[in-house]
Design a protein around this motif. Sequence first.
Motif, PDB file in Angstrom:
ATOM      1  N   PHE A  45     -37.656  57.215  61.635  1.00  0.00           N
ATOM      2  CA  PHE A  45     -37.799  55.776  61.442  1.00  0.00           C
ATOM      3  C   PHE A  45     -38.557  55.132  62.586  1.00  0.00           C
ATOM      4  N   THR A  46     -39.040  53.926  62.348  1.00  0.00           N
ATOM      5  CA  THR A  46     -39.820  53.229  63.362  1.00  0.00           C
ATOM      6  C   THR A  46     -38.946  52.833  64.549  1.00  0.00           C
ATOM      7  N   ARG A  47     -37.639  52.671  64.316  1.00  0.00           N
ATOM      8  CA  ARG A  47     -36.707  52.364  65.398  1.00  0.00           C
ATOM      9  C   ARG A  47     -35.877  53.611  65.682  1.00  0.00           C
ATOM     10  N   GLY A  48     -36.015  54.131  66.861  1.00  0.00           N
ATOM     11  CA  GLY A  48     -35.266  55.323  67.231  1.00  0.00           C
ATOM     12  C   GLY A  48     -36.091  56.576  67.035  1.00  0.00           C
ATOM     13  N   SER A  49     -35.584  57.674  67.577  1.00  0.00           N
ATOM     14  CA  SER A  49     -36.340  58.926  67.501  1.00  0.00           C
ATOM     15  C   SER A  49     -35.574  60.015  66.764  1.00  0.00           C
TER      16      SER A  49
END
Length: 93
Positions: A45-49
């Motif tokens: 996701f774009t937030r988090g890895s």
Amino acid sequence: MPKTFPTPAAFSKKPFIDIPMTAVESHQDAAVGYDAERRMLQVTFTRGSNVYQYPDVAPEVHAAFMAAESKGKYFGEHIKPLDFDKFPGPVTA
């Protein structure tokens, strides 16, 4: 009253299966991979890895996800409710 959030899912103890990823245009999803032999969908996701793997995903669901005009909306309606395994993402410098 303060907003409450669910406790984040724990990392899976299953072995990680490396699936090649393709970057996607989405406000929510960063990259998607699919292993047709294992029927395994992988999403970051774009937030988090973190890396999320969804087992037993039909090829038609993967194809529809990739073709969706809004990948975030499709994900929320069709993939988010599925069981998943969560793995820590790569460390970035």
